[in-house]
Design a protein around this motif. Structure first.
Motif, PDB file in Angstrom:
ATOM      1  N   GLY A  65      15.249  84.967 -61.346  1.00 30.05           N
ATOM      2  CA  GLY A  65      14.427  85.524 -60.333  1.00 30.05           C
ATOM      3  C   GLY A  65      13.965  84.779 -59.001  1.00 30.05           C
ATOM      4  N   HIS A  66      14.332  83.428 -59.077  1.00 28.68           N
ATOM      5  CA  HIS A  66      14.247  82.527 -57.980  1.00 28.68           C
ATOM      6  C   HIS A  66      15.490  82.707 -56.975  1.00 28.68           C
ATOM      7  CE1 HIS A  66      10.660  80.170 -59.069  1.00 28.68           C
ATOM      8  NE2 HIS A  66      11.171  80.345 -60.366  1.00 28.68           N
ATOM      9  N   PHE A  71      12.230  73.747 -59.466  1.00 28.36           N
ATOM     10  CA  PHE A  71      11.782  72.356 -59.347  1.00 28.36           C
ATOM     11  C   PHE A  71      11.019  72.057 -60.644  1.00 28.36           C
ATOM     12  CE2 PHE A  71      12.293  72.666 -54.481  1.00 28.36           C
ATOM     13  CZ  PHE A  71      13.507  71.738 -54.732  1.00 28.36           C
ATOM     14  N   SER A  72      10.340  73.008 -61.314  1.00 26.92           N
ATOM     15  CA  SER A  72       9.455  72.664 -62.298  1.00 26.92           C
ATOM     16  C   SER A  72       9.402  73.769 -63.249  1.00 26.92           C
ATOM     17  CB  SER A  72       7.746  72.538 -61.764  1.00 26.92           C
ATOM     18  OG  SER A  72       7.141  72.221 -62.819  1.00 26.92           O
ATOM     19  N   GLY A  87       9.787  76.964 -57.673  1.00 28.82           N
ATOM     20  CA  GLY A  87      10.914  76.714 -56.712  1.00 28.82           C
ATOM     21  C   GLY A  87      11.091  76.290 -55.495  1.00 28.82           C
ATOM     22  N   GLY A  88      12.110  76.100 -54.867  1.00 27.94           N
ATOM     23  CA  GLY A  88      12.274  75.764 -53.499  1.00 27.94           C
ATOM     24  C   GLY A  88      12.031  76.818 -52.671  1.00 27.94           C
ATOM     25  N   SER A 124       7.739  74.816 -50.908  1.00 31.04           N
ATOM     26  CA  SER A 124       8.191  74.609 -52.261  1.00 31.04           C
ATOM     27  C   SER A 124       7.088  74.425 -53.148  1.00 31.04           C
ATOM     28  CB  SER A 124       9.298  73.569 -52.406  1.00 31.04           C
ATOM     29  OG  SER A 124      10.382  73.642 -51.462  1.00 31.04           O
ATOM     30  N   VAL A 125       7.268  74.992 -54.692  1.00 33.84           N
ATOM     31  CA  VAL A 125       6.207  74.744 -55.525  1.00 33.84           C
ATOM     32  C   VAL A 125       7.047  73.600 -56.261  1.00 33.84           C
ATOM     33  CG1 VAL A 125       5.280  75.889 -57.657  1.00 33.84           C
ATOM     34  CG2 VAL A 125       5.603  77.316 -55.598  1.00 33.84           C
TER      35      VAL A 125
END
Length: 467
Positions: A65-66, A71-72, A87-88, A124-125
């Protein structure tokens, strides 16, 4: 400025959101199918044999989906099929690896289903977490400095937010209470109680003078251990907010050039290990009884004494127990075995170190297999005696590996992600979560893969995936 509420697509009956029945949750109407494709330089020549690349894919399922690097990743504490990724692309997703039906379960690899798209950040998350003990809330932190709270009872809609800092680096969830710790780029550490759909500040800890790069709770949750780019290490009592151990680079015995970037605590809570930019590791004693240590000291949370031993506890608390120099580059990850006196380290030099904690942290073995930076190492908890020495690692080379730490040999190399360019700090696998049965990754290629495993052996069917 407060962000607008999380967009709502379709109203859900909260009673239908029983996490045990997550397979029945209906995703948002705006959910789109995202094939596992990776465009090269914007070329959309789908099916063009000149640009199609075939890679080995050992995964049993995937979530894509990203639209940018993941990132996590966090695993739900009570529902083994529910995950949270950030994500970014400035968004987070709650998604499930559970098959929708028997037909879906027969597909390999199958596409995992989105439960909720969490749109509240403007950058970004960088960090995610579920709260203990039952995962009633999801928390996301971003490079926009925002902390967002989402409730399962409200169909994973946003119920609160906070913005106190410039950037959030990491989030750690307390092992037994709805309490989270947040590390920031300017060094402060924030403790929030999650109660009544709200983020309530418990303590703010200001002793680090540069970015707080990592943090972890002890198994009991009595202490929070944090490290920083300034080379400092602090162990905080989570109830009082007071420091019980403080060590900085001013103590030459503790100093690691370039600062600290990883921390792990032994299962007993007796020691913490920290890793730094130059490849060195220090092992530090912690208070046996954190409450007694705080009661016997005079420190405050604002500026505890630093340097030297820096401990108000007894025994080996605050003492440097071991100094390890086996890596040539930054130690990115550390992990203690859940029941055996063994410590593992993963480094940018591509090597994994194993150390015997019962013999002064003597080097037991250096494992080599990754051809680029090792991002994370973690022992597998909950295995029986036969497979109880399993260690999992991931790296910029795009591989996920399982090791028999007792024999010091690789037992599985799982592929599916695109390898990256380590010299540019991009590509590969940026993290993972795991159970006895499966490993779930966070890829710099914007894909999360699910690998089914049984002890040391991968059970997923190897398949070629065109991306």
């Amino acid at each position: 400025m407060v962000n607008p509420p999380n967009p709502t697509a379709e109203e859900h009956d909260p009673d239908a959101l029983d996490l045990a029945e997550v397979a029945e949750i209906i995703p948002d109407d705006d959910e789109e199918d995202h094939p596992m494709e990776s465009d090269d330089d914007g070329d959309d020549g789908m099916g063009d044999e000149d640009v199609e690349m075939t890679v080995s894919n050992d995964s049993s399922a995937y979530f894509d989906g990203h639209s940018s690097s993941i990132f996590s990743i966090s695993a739900h504490p009570s529902n083994p099929s529910l995950f949270l990724t950030g994500g970014g692309d400035d968004v987070a997703y709650i998604w499930t690896s559970a098959a929708a039906n028997a037909t879906d379960a027969a597909v390999t690899p199958r596409e995992c289903r989105m439960i909720r798209k969490l749109e509240a950040h403007k950058d970004s998350v960088s960090a995610t977490a579920f709260t203990a003990p039952n995962g009633e809330f999801a928390v996301t932190g971003g490079l926009d400095g925002q902390l967002q709270l989402f409730s399962a009872a409200a169909a994973w809609k946003r119920v609160d937010s906070a913005q106190e800092v410039e950037e959030i680096v990491w989030i750690a969830s307390h092992p037994t209470e709805p309490l989270i710790a947040v590390g920031t780029n300017e060094g402060s550490v924030w403790l929030y109680d999650v109660d009544n759909n709200a983020l309530n500040i418990r303590h703010v800890l200001y002793s680090h003078t540069a970015s707080c790069t990592a943090g972890t709770f002890t198994k009991s949750g009595a202490l929070l251990c944090t490290v920083s780019e300034d080379g400092s290490f602090y162990a905080w009592d989570t109830n009082s907010g007071q420091s019980v151990v403080a060590l900085t680079a001013q103590d030459q015995r503790f100093a690691i050039e370039g600062g600290l970037y990883s921390v792990a605590v032994s299962p007993s809570g007796a020691v913490a290990a920290v890793g730094g930019a130059s490849g060195e590791i220090r092992v530090v004693g912690l208070p046996v009884d954190a409450a007694a240590a705080v009661a016997g000291g005079k420190r405050t949370a604002a500026r505890p004494q630093a340097g030297g031993g820096g401990s108000t506890g007894g025994g080996q608390a605050g003492q440097i127990i071991a100094a390890i120099s086996t890596h040539s580059e930054s130690v990115e990850s550390l992990s203690f075995h859940p029941s055996v006196p063994l410590l593992a380290s993963g480094s940018v030099d591509g090597k994994i170190g194993l150390y015997d904690a019962a013999r002064g942290y003597a080097v037991r073995k250096m494992l080599e297999g990754h051809v680029d930076s090792v991002v994370k190492v973690e022992f597998v908890a909950g295995l029986g005696p036969q497979d109880g020495w399993m260690l999992t690692s991931c790296g910029i080379d795009g591989t996920l590996r399982r090791w028999d730490a007792r024999a010091g040999v690789e037992v599985a190399c799982l592929k599916g992600h695109l390898g990256g360019n380590g010299s540019e700090g991009e590509g590969g696998i940026l993290g993972f979560v795991q159970t006895k049965e499966r490993i779930i990754t966070a890829g710099d290629d914007a894909v999360s893969l699910v690998f089914e495993v049984e002890g040391s052996a991968a059970t997923a069917t190897t398949a070629g995936a065109s991306r």
